[in-house]
Design an enzyme around this catalytic site. Structure first.
Site, PDB file in Angstrom:
ATOM      1  N   THR A  68     -24.500 -18.913  82.069  1.00  0.00           N
ATOM      2  CA  THR A  68     -23.939 -17.575  82.229  1.00  0.00           C
ATOM      3  C   THR A  68     -23.147 -17.183  80.989  1.00  0.00           C
ATOM      4  OG1 THR A  68     -23.731 -18.067  84.585  1.00  0.00           O
ATOM      5  CG2 THR A  68     -22.669 -16.066  83.822  1.00  0.00           C
ATOM      6  N   GLY A  69     -22.471 -18.140  80.389  1.00  0.00           N
ATOM      7  CA  GLY A  69     -21.702 -17.853  79.170  1.00  0.00           C
ATOM      8  C   GLY A  69     -22.575 -17.223  78.092  1.00  0.00           C
ATOM      9  N   CYS A 119     -14.356 -28.831  85.165  1.00  0.00           N
ATOM     10  CA  CYS A 119     -15.078 -28.752  83.890  1.00  0.00           C
ATOM     11  C   CYS A 119     -14.836 -30.003  83.054  1.00  0.00           C
ATOM     12  CB  CYS A 119     -14.669 -27.494  83.128  1.00  0.00           C
ATOM     13  SG  CYS A 119     -12.909 -27.377  82.820  1.00  0.00           S
ATOM     14  N   LYS A 135     -12.060 -10.440  87.874  1.00  0.00           N
ATOM     15  CA  LYS A 135     -13.083 -10.619  88.914  1.00  0.00           C
ATOM     16  C   LYS A 135     -13.261 -12.109  89.221  1.00  0.00           C
ATOM     17  CE  LYS A 135     -17.543 -11.301  88.786  1.00  0.00           C
ATOM     18  NZ  LYS A 135     -17.756 -12.198  89.918  1.00  0.00           N
ATOM     19  N   GLY A 168     -16.979 -20.350  83.208  1.00  0.00           N
ATOM     20  CA  GLY A 168     -18.122 -20.595  84.087  1.00  0.00           C
ATOM     21  C   GLY A 168     -19.137 -21.474  83.391  1.00  0.00           C
ATOM     22  N   SER A 169     -20.379 -21.339  83.784  1.00  0.00           N
ATOM     23  CA  SER A 169     -21.415 -22.238  83.271  1.00  0.00           C
ATOM     24  C   SER A 169     -21.889 -21.830  81.875  1.00  0.00           C
ATOM     25  CB  SER A 169     -22.599 -22.242  84.235  1.00  0.00           C
ATOM     26  OG  SER A 169     -23.132 -20.941  84.311  1.00  0.00           O
ATOM     27  N   GLU A 212     -24.887 -31.501  83.447  1.00  0.00           N
ATOM     28  CA  GLU A 212     -23.542 -31.456  84.045  1.00  0.00           C
ATOM     29  C   GLU A 212     -23.723 -31.469  85.564  1.00  0.00           C
ATOM     30  OE1 GLU A 212     -21.297 -27.761  84.161  1.00  0.00           O
ATOM     31  OE2 GLU A 212     -19.450 -28.879  83.869  1.00  0.00           O
TER      32      GLU A 212
HETATM   33  P1  NAD Z   1     -21.124 -19.268  86.932  1.00  0.00           P
HETATM   34  O1  NAD Z   1     -21.376 -19.167  85.478  1.00  0.00           O
HETATM   35  O2  NAD Z   1     -22.261 -19.275  87.858  1.00  0.00           O
HETATM   36  O3  NAD Z   1     -20.190 -18.066  87.427  1.00  0.00           O
HETATM   37  C1  NAD Z   1     -18.900 -17.830  86.898  1.00  0.00           C
HETATM   38  C2  NAD Z   1     -18.530 -16.372  87.097  1.00  0.00           C
HETATM   39  O4  NAD Z   1     -19.428 -15.555  86.354  1.00  0.00           O
HETATM   40  C3  NAD Z   1     -18.610 -15.855  88.534  1.00  0.00           C
HETATM   41  O5  NAD Z   1     -17.504 -14.999  88.750  1.00  0.00           O
HETATM   42  C4  NAD Z   1     -19.902 -15.078  88.549  1.00  0.00           C
HETATM   43  O6  NAD Z   1     -19.930 -14.042  89.534  1.00  0.00           O
HETATM   44  C5  NAD Z   1     -19.919 -14.497  87.147  1.00  0.00           C
HETATM   45  N1  NAD Z   1     -21.261 -14.145  86.636  1.00  0.00           N
HETATM   46  C6  NAD Z   1     -22.463 -14.643  86.986  1.00  0.00           C
HETATM   47  N2  NAD Z   1     -23.454 -14.085  86.249  1.00  0.00           N
HETATM   48  C7  NAD Z   1     -22.849 -13.227  85.384  1.00  0.00           C
HETATM   49  C8  NAD Z   1     -23.309 -12.389  84.338  1.00  0.00           C
HETATM   50  N3  NAD Z   1     -24.612 -12.296  84.035  1.00  0.00           N
HETATM   51  N4  NAD Z   1     -22.404 -11.678  83.640  1.00  0.00           N
HETATM   52  C9  NAD Z   1     -21.089 -11.772  83.904  1.00  0.00           C
HETATM   53  N5  NAD Z   1     -20.582 -12.541  84.896  1.00  0.00           N
HETATM   54  C10 NAD Z   1     -21.448 -13.264  85.619  1.00  0.00           C
HETATM   55  O7  NAD Z   1     -20.228 -20.579  87.071  1.00  0.00           O
HETATM   56  P2  NAD Z   1     -19.724 -21.285  88.415  1.00  0.00           P
HETATM   57  O8  NAD Z   1     -20.903 -21.967  89.031  1.00  0.00           O
HETATM   58  O9  NAD Z   1     -18.926 -20.308  89.202  1.00  0.00           O
HETATM   59  O10 NAD Z   1     -18.695 -22.382  87.836  1.00  0.00           O
HETATM   60  C11 NAD Z   1     -19.057 -23.681  87.485  1.00  0.00           C
HETATM   61  C12 NAD Z   1     -19.160 -23.830  85.982  1.00  0.00           C
HETATM   62  O11 NAD Z   1     -17.943 -23.417  85.360  1.00  0.00           O
HETATM   63  C13 NAD Z   1     -19.360 -25.262  85.541  1.00  0.00           C
HETATM   64  O12 NAD Z   1     -20.339 -25.315  84.532  1.00  0.00           O
HETATM   65  C14 NAD Z   1     -18.006 -25.653  84.963  1.00  0.00           C
HETATM   66  O13 NAD Z   1     -18.039 -26.700  84.036  1.00  0.00           O
HETATM   67  C15 NAD Z   1     -17.557 -24.371  84.370  1.00  0.00           C
HETATM   68  N6  NAD Z   1     -16.106 -24.362  84.170  1.00  0.00           N
HETATM   69  C16 NAD Z   1     -15.593 -24.408  82.893  1.00  0.00           C
HETATM   70  C17 NAD Z   1     -14.213 -24.476  82.684  1.00  0.00           C
HETATM   71  C18 NAD Z   1     -13.609 -24.575  81.296  1.00  0.00           C
HETATM   72  O14 NAD Z   1     -12.410 -24.349  81.161  1.00  0.00           O
HETATM   73  N7  NAD Z   1     -14.360 -24.901  80.271  1.00  0.00           N
HETATM   74  C19 NAD Z   1     -13.372 -24.488  83.790  1.00  0.00           C
HETATM   75  C20 NAD Z   1     -13.917 -24.452  85.055  1.00  0.00           C
HETATM   76  C21 NAD Z   1     -15.295 -24.377  85.247  1.00  0.00           C
END
Ligand code: NAD
Length: 478
Positions: free
Chosen positions: A233-234, A285, A178, A229-230, A382
């Protein structure tokens, strides 16, 4: 270069991929081009029924796929890499339109995705013999986990999908992927292309919002979640995955420090640091997000960096003149503007940028800030955008302490003409990856991931691949 007609044709035809079939939906996501703020495509939106269908297809396909040898699965992945290269210009043009980054960086992302995929599929995962003596034979082997759910963000949708996707497939799992609702299109197109290669059900691509991601994390039939992701959310992903004790790999945010020692060539290092901080408009990231420069070279380094910022053109990523594109979406744009306003309010000094243009598009000039408090939002959070603080230090011990004084721990770097000294300092950074005289250098053979709240587990390398597998011991009495 993609022809305009290709792009138009492509926009009309997005579909989910479930069980080897392209699936249309009743509901759609509106995808906005961040350079124009216009909706430029409608993307099918999956619901729970689609998710259940994808899970059932992935389960059905699992036995046959996991029974194949690594070599056989590597062969599929090599075909995937070829396909990506064949359709590179077309995919890159689409990526720039939905994500915003300059076309040359979109091309690089596809190329990198292809070579990284080949790299991953070249890693051997041997059965390990732990004991083989007169009494016992004990071995450790690794089996696929089952169905892997992959959830990706919007900053590098191709690369961040391909890493986990290829790792999961190569190790014998089937997949449900997704992408972010902000950037689903290139991912769906990749799915459509990959449909020609992979057996039905092995790969399933569902576009959808946060709620669909949440449903994946709690689905009883999904065995692992690979999430990028963030941090915020993680944590939700981990809590939800705990309900079924799913395995998780979490690649989360970072607040990477770069420590510049007093013996560098300020101009040469400034060029490299500028790129490491502002590529993809800072939406990386592992971008440099805090710069600690020694007081002896501080002024010279700041001027050199400001020169880079002033020379960098920003605008629509489809225009080859531009080095930086827009911020990807309105939510992130508002967040970065909020940090900018806070930075102004506390009276910090702007070396470059600092004024957001009043034109369509989420554009934000490359902004460098000095004379800023260590406890400010810009230093502590960040920012994930093109605004970076340059902080002064006198004693390197103080720089190390400040660099480590964060809940993040993705990566960091130390810059010096004395490699040995820099290496000693780099070893003291509490991060997943510490670089010396470079930043953002990754490879299929080197594990990448975060320390502290920047993540759990690693992607890439044999270590990353083992995260997609269950270790199983076989112990035989002789
Ligand atoms: P986000 O956490 O908002 O969303 C990421 C994904 O998670 C999206 O597909 C979103 O639809 C999904 N999501 C949202 N809520 C969810 C939930 N409750 N359960 C499951 N899935 C859910 O992040 P973003 O704003 O899309 O991305 C930016 C962030 O990603 C930054 O913090 C960046 O540092 C991080 N990032 C990390 C890496 C790494 O390798 N460490 C790489 C790229 C980006």
């Amino acid at each position: 270069m993609a022809k305009q007609t290709d792009v138009i044709e492509l926009q009309k035809n997005f579909a989910l991929l479930i069980d080897g079939k392209l699936v249309e939906t009743k509901n759609f996501l509106r995808v906005i081009n961040p350079a124009t703020e216009q909706v430029f495509a409608h993307c099918p939106e999956a619901d729970q029924t689609h998710l259940n269908a994808a899970v059932s297809a992935a389960r059905q396909a699992l036995d046959a796929w996991s029974s194949k040898s690594y070599e056989e699965r590597a062969n599929y992945i090599q075909q995937l890499a070829m396909l990506l290269r064949e359709h590179r210009d077309f995919l890159a043009s689409l990526l720039t339109q939905e994500q915003g980054k300059p076309l040359s960086q979109s091309v690089a992302e596809i190329d990198r995705g292809a070579s990284q995929s080949e790299g991953i599929a070249g890693i051997e995962i041997p059965i390990e013999t732990l004991v083989d003596d007169e009494e016992r034979y004990i071995e450790l082997q690794y089996r696929p986990l089952g169905i892997v759910g992959i959830i990706t963000p919007w900053n590098a949708p191709v690369n961040l999908a391909l890493g986990p996707l290829v790792s999961a497939l190569y190790t014998g799992n089937t997949v449900i992927l997704k992408p972010s609702p902000y950037t689903p299109l290139t991912t769906l197109k990749m799915g459509e292309l990959m449909r020609e290669i992979f057996p039905a059900g092995v790969i399933n691509f569902l576009a959808g919002g946060d709620e669909l991601g949440h449903e994946m994390t709690k689905h009883p039939e999904i065995n692992k979640i690979s999430f990028t992701g963030s941090v915020e959310t993680g944590k939700k992903v981990m809590a939800s995955a705990a309900g079924t004790l799913k395995r998780v790999t979490l690649e989360l945010g970072g607040n990477d420090p770069a420590i510049i020692l007093e013996d560098v060539d300020p101009e040469a290092v400034a060029k490299k640091i500028f790129f490491a901080a502002f590529v993809n408009s800072g939406q990386v990231c592992m971008a440099v997000k805090r710069i600690y420069a020694h007081e002896e070279i501080y002024e010279e380094f700041c001027s050199a960096l400001a020169k880079e910022a002033k020379n960098a053109k920003y605008g629509n990523g489809l225009d080859p003149e531009n080095h930086l594109g827009p911020i990807q979406n309105k939510m992130q744009f508002n967040k970065v503007v909020g940090i900018l306003e806070d930075t102004k309010k506390i009276g910090a000094h702007f070396l470059s940028g600092g004024t957001v243009p009043n034109t369509p598009g989420y554009f934000f000039p490359p902004t460098l800030v000095t004379d800023i408090d260590e406890n400010s939002r810009l230093v502590q959070e960040e920012q994930f955008g093109p605004i970076v603080p340059i902080l002064k230090y006198k004693d390197v011990e103080d720089a190390i302490r400040r660099a480590n004084n964060t809940l993040y721990g993705l990566s960091g770097s130390v810059w010096s003409s004395d490699r040995k000294r820099a290496t000693k300092i780099a070893k003291r950074l509490r991060v997943g990856t510490a670089w010396v005289n470079q930043h953002r250098a990754t490879s299929a053979y080197v594990p990448f991931g975060g320390a502290k709240e920047s993540g759990i587990g690693r992607q890439y390398s044999i270590l990353g691949l083992k995260g997609y597998m269950e270790p199983e011991v076989l112990s035989v009495v002789k």
